[in-house]
Design a protein around this motif. Structure first.
Motif, PDB file in Angstrom:
ATOM      1  N   SER A   1      -8.594 -21.277  -0.447  1.00  9.01           N
ATOM      2  CA  SER A   1      -7.144 -21.554  -0.254  1.00  9.01           C
ATOM      3  C   SER A   1      -6.828 -20.102  -1.131  1.00  9.01           C
ATOM      4  CB  SER A   1      -7.044 -21.995  -0.889  1.00  9.01           C
ATOM      5  OG  SER A   1      -7.861 -22.781  -2.090  1.00  9.01           O
ATOM      6  N   GLN A   2      -6.188 -19.509  -0.579  1.00  6.46           N
ATOM      7  CA  GLN A   2      -5.947 -18.213  -1.769  1.00  6.46           C
ATOM      8  C   GLN A   2      -4.116 -17.888  -2.546  1.00  6.46           C
ATOM      9  OE1 GLN A   2      -4.930 -15.188   0.978  1.00  6.46           O
ATOM     10  NE2 GLN A   2      -7.174 -14.774   2.377  1.00  6.46           N
ATOM     11  N   ALA A   3      -4.806 -17.451  -4.158  1.00  9.29           N
ATOM     12  CA  ALA A   3      -2.865 -17.962  -4.811  1.00  9.29           C
ATOM     13  C   ALA A   3      -2.104 -16.986  -4.069  1.00  9.29           C
ATOM     14  CB  ALA A   3      -4.334 -17.174  -6.199  1.00  9.29           C
TER      15      ALA A   3
ATOM     16  N   ILE B   1      -8.219  -6.734  -9.718  1.00 10.29           N
ATOM     17  CA  ILE B   1      -9.371  -6.727  -8.170  1.00 10.29           C
ATOM     18  C   ILE B   1     -10.648  -7.024  -9.753  1.00 10.29           C
ATOM     19  CG2 ILE B   1     -11.075  -5.295  -6.922  1.00 10.29           C
ATOM     20  CD1 ILE B   1      -8.647  -3.573  -7.038  1.00 10.29           C
ATOM     21  N   LYS B   2     -11.484  -8.632  -8.943  1.00  8.54           N
ATOM     22  CA  LYS B   2     -12.118  -9.209 -10.047  1.00  8.54           C
ATOM     23  C   LYS B   2     -13.301  -9.626  -9.519  1.00  8.54           C
ATOM     24  CE  LYS B   2     -13.216 -11.709 -14.594  1.00  8.54           C
ATOM     25  NZ  LYS B   2     -12.509 -12.613 -15.764  1.00  8.54           N
ATOM     26  N   ASP B   3     -14.356 -10.046  -9.027  1.00  6.40           N
ATOM     27  CA  ASP B   3     -15.295 -11.093  -8.469  1.00  6.40           C
ATOM     28  C   ASP B   3     -15.327 -10.191  -6.794  1.00  6.40           C
ATOM     29  OD1 ASP B   3     -16.198 -11.760 -11.081  1.00  6.40           O
ATOM     30  OD2 ASP B   3     -14.821 -13.126 -11.092  1.00  6.40           O
ATOM     31  N   PHE B   4     -15.159  -9.105  -6.778  1.00  9.41           N
ATOM     32  CA  PHE B   4     -15.241  -8.684  -5.222  1.00  9.41           C
ATOM     33  C   PHE B   4     -14.019  -9.530  -4.497  1.00  9.41           C
ATOM     34  CE2 PHE B   4     -18.454  -6.749  -6.090  1.00  9.41           C
ATOM     35  CZ  PHE B   4     -18.998  -6.054  -5.766  1.00  9.41           C
ATOM     36  N   LYS B   5     -12.467  -9.879  -5.121  1.00  8.88           N
ATOM     37  CA  LYS B   5     -10.847 -10.483  -4.928  1.00  8.88           C
ATOM     38  C   LYS B   5     -10.237  -9.659  -5.234  1.00  8.88           C
ATOM     39  CE  LYS B   5     -14.036 -15.035  -5.258  1.00  8.88           C
ATOM     40  NZ  LYS B   5     -14.494 -14.951  -5.887  1.00  8.88           N
ATOM     41  N   PHE B   6      -9.090  -9.820  -4.830  1.00  6.54           N
ATOM     42  CA  PHE B   6      -7.933  -9.247  -5.344  1.00  6.54           C
ATOM     43  C   PHE B   6      -7.112 -10.556  -5.828  1.00  6.54           C
ATOM     44  CE2 PHE B   6      -8.614  -5.888  -1.522  1.00  6.54           C
ATOM     45  CZ  PHE B   6      -8.391  -4.862  -1.889  1.00  6.54           C
ATOM     46  N   GLY B   7      -6.721 -10.362  -6.813  1.00  8.29           N
ATOM     47  CA  GLY B   7      -5.940 -11.591  -7.431  1.00  8.29           C
ATOM     48  C   GLY B   7      -4.484 -11.463  -7.455  1.00  8.29           C
ATOM     49  N   PRO B   8      -3.446 -11.704  -7.376  1.00  7.62           N
ATOM     50  CA  PRO B   8      -3.072 -12.764  -5.839  1.00  7.62           C
ATOM     51  C   PRO B   8      -3.546 -11.601  -4.659  1.00  7.62           C
ATOM     52  CG  PRO B   8      -1.171 -12.256  -6.674  1.00  7.62           C
ATOM     53  CD  PRO B   8      -1.695 -11.844  -6.896  1.00  7.62           C
ATOM     54  N   ALA B   9      -4.392 -12.424  -3.539  1.00  2.65           N
ATOM     55  CA  ALA B   9      -4.625 -12.014  -2.785  1.00  2.65           C
ATOM     56  C   ALA B   9      -2.892 -12.038  -1.865  1.00  2.65           C
ATOM     57  CB  ALA B   9      -6.125 -13.104  -2.049  1.00  2.65           C
ATOM     58  N   THR B  10      -2.265 -12.767  -1.956  1.00  2.00           N
ATOM     59  CA  THR B  10      -1.562 -12.447  -0.806  1.00  2.00           C
ATOM     60  C   THR B  10      -0.430 -12.569  -2.502  1.00  2.00           C
ATOM     61  OG1 THR B  10      -1.901 -14.043   0.681  1.00  2.00           O
ATOM     62  CG2 THR B  10       0.140 -13.323   0.476  1.00  2.00           C
ATOM     63  N   LEU B  11       0.473 -11.151  -2.043  1.00  2.00           N
ATOM     64  CA  LEU B  11       1.769 -11.469  -3.144  1.00  2.00           C
ATOM     65  C   LEU B  11       2.633 -10.753  -2.406  1.00  2.00           C
ATOM     66  CD1 LEU B  11       2.248  -9.741  -5.923  1.00  2.00           C
ATOM     67  CD2 LEU B  11       1.431  -7.713  -5.745  1.00  2.00           C
TER      68      LEU B  11
ATOM     69  N   TYR C   1       2.236  -6.776   4.958  1.00  2.00           N
ATOM     70  CA  TYR C   1       1.058  -5.154   4.541  1.00  2.00           C
ATOM     71  C   TYR C   1      -0.119  -6.022   5.068  1.00  2.00           C
ATOM     72  CZ  TYR C   1       5.597  -3.015   5.470  1.00  2.00           C
ATOM     73  OH  TYR C   1       7.348  -2.080   6.083  1.00  2.00           O
ATOM     74  N   PRO C   2      -1.186  -6.126   5.448  1.00  2.00           N
ATOM     75  CA  PRO C   2      -2.102  -7.203   5.208  1.00  2.00           C
ATOM     76  C   PRO C   2      -2.970  -5.383   4.176  1.00  2.00           C
ATOM     77  CG  PRO C   2      -2.131  -5.949   7.883  1.00  2.00           C
ATOM     78  CD  PRO C   2      -0.969  -6.030   6.595  1.00  2.00           C
ATOM     79  N   PHE C   3      -3.899  -5.683   3.615  1.00  2.00           N
ATOM     80  CA  PHE C   3      -4.816  -4.545   3.204  1.00  2.00           C
ATOM     81  C   PHE C   3      -6.021  -4.509   3.028  1.00  2.00           C
ATOM     82  CE2 PHE C   3      -2.511  -7.128  -0.523  1.00  2.00           C
ATOM     83  CZ  PHE C   3      -3.515  -7.366  -0.848  1.00  2.00           C
ATOM     84  N   HIS C   4      -6.640  -4.237   2.627  1.00  3.16           N
ATOM     85  CA  HIS C   4      -8.218  -4.074   2.616  1.00  3.16           C
ATOM     86  C   HIS C   4      -8.603  -3.675   0.985  1.00  3.16           C
ATOM     87  CE1 HIS C   4     -10.203  -1.292   5.005  1.00  3.16           C
ATOM     88  NE2 HIS C   4      -9.690  -0.353   4.735  1.00  3.16           N
ATOM     89  N   CYS C   5     -10.099  -3.592   0.674  1.00  2.00           N
ATOM     90  CA  CYS C   5     -11.227  -2.461   0.326  1.00  2.00           C
ATOM     91  C   CYS C   5     -11.971  -1.816   0.852  1.00  2.00           C
ATOM     92  CB  CYS C   5     -12.075  -3.166  -1.046  1.00  2.00           C
ATOM     93  SG  CYS C   5     -12.794  -2.023  -1.699  1.00  2.00           S
TER      94      CYS C   5
ATOM     95  N   GLY D   1      -6.068  -8.442   1.495  1.00  2.00           N
ATOM     96  CA  GLY D   1      -5.127  -9.169   0.914  1.00  2.00           C
ATOM     97  C   GLY D   1      -4.095  -9.090   1.982  1.00  2.00           C
ATOM     98  N   THR D   2      -2.902  -9.598   1.806  1.00  3.42           N
ATOM     99  CA  THR D   2      -1.590  -9.214   2.429  1.00  3.42           C
ATOM    100  C   THR D   2      -0.185  -9.020   1.648  1.00  3.42           C
ATOM    101  OG1 THR D   2      -2.109 -10.484   3.798  1.00  3.42           O
ATOM    102  CG2 THR D   2       0.311 -10.567   4.455  1.00  3.42           C
ATOM    103  N   LEU D   3       0.258  -8.040   1.460  1.00  2.00           N
ATOM    104  CA  LEU D   3       1.687  -7.959   1.040  1.00  2.00           C
ATOM    105  C   LEU D   3       2.531  -8.315   1.791  1.00  2.00           C
ATOM    106  CD1 LEU D   3       3.456  -6.170  -2.148  1.00  2.00           C
ATOM    107  CD2 LEU D   3       2.775  -4.017   0.166  1.00  2.00           C
ATOM    108  N   VAL D   4       3.570  -8.823   1.385  1.00  2.00           N
ATOM    109  CA  VAL D   4       4.819  -9.459   1.677  1.00  2.00           C
ATOM    110  C   VAL D   4       6.126  -8.343   0.926  1.00  2.00           C
ATOM    111  CG1 VAL D   4       5.903 -11.081   2.865  1.00  2.00           C
ATOM    112  CG2 VAL D   4       3.258 -11.619   2.404  1.00  2.00           C
ATOM    113  N   VAL D   5       7.136  -8.192   2.176  1.00  2.00           N
ATOM    114  CA  VAL D   5       8.153  -6.849   1.567  1.00  2.00           C
ATOM    115  C   VAL D   5       9.347  -8.399   2.132  1.00  2.00           C
ATOM    116  CG1 VAL D   5       9.496  -5.265   0.895  1.00  2.00           C
ATOM    117  CG2 VAL D   5       6.074  -5.091   0.925  1.00  2.00           C
ATOM    118  N   GLN D   6       9.391  -8.672   1.527  1.00  2.00           N
ATOM    119  CA  GLN D   6      11.161  -9.392   1.775  1.00  2.00           C
ATOM    120  C   GLN D   6      12.425  -9.511   0.580  1.00  2.00           C
ATOM    121  OE1 GLN D   6       9.754 -13.498   2.601  1.00  2.00           O
ATOM    122  NE2 GLN D   6      10.183 -14.017   0.073  1.00  2.00           N
TER     123      GLN D   6
END
Length: 113
Positions: free
Chosen positions: A19-21, A34-44, A96-100, A108-113
């Motif tokens: 479950s992603q924030a 970016i912390k603990d090998f995660k994007f926060g939030p993973a979906t923005l 817009y999906p993204f990664h490291c 993660g995913t960037l949602v533009v609306q």
């Protein structure tokens, strides 16, 4: 949420794939941590053209890089520990999906609306 010393930034504590924030914000500056090998939030979710500051709090270097089908839409370049970069959300609405680039399992995913 505006990015300022007094404002708190959303941080996801759940790993990618569980479950992603999710964070939604009006136009303005926002932060991804970016912390603990995660994007926060993973979906923005942001408005077109929003400034997004990405800060690496890990000991390893990371990127936040757009991937297919929107590869090249944004890329922070390599961020070493404690470093930040600002990207601008695309102007076209969409997901817009993204990664490291260094650790492609970080996604993660960037949602533009």
């Amino acid at each position: 949420m505006a990015s300022s010393p007094a404002a708190s930034s959303p941080v996801a504590s759940s790993p990618v794939g569980s479950s992603q924030a999710t964070s939604s914000t009006p136009a303005g500056a926002v932060t991804v941590t970016i912390k603990d090998f995660k994007f926060g939030p993973a979906t923005l979710t942001v408005a077109p053209g929003t400034a997004i500051t990405v800060t690496n709090q890990d000991s390893a270097g990371h990127t936040l890089t757009a991937i297919a089908p929107h590869a090249g839409a944004f890329d922070t370049g390599l961020l070493e520990q404690g470093k930040s970069a600002t990207i601008t959300a695309p102007t076209a609405p969409g997901s817009y999906p993204f990664h490291c680039d260094v650790h492609p399992t970080m996604t993660g995913t960037l949602v533009v609306q």
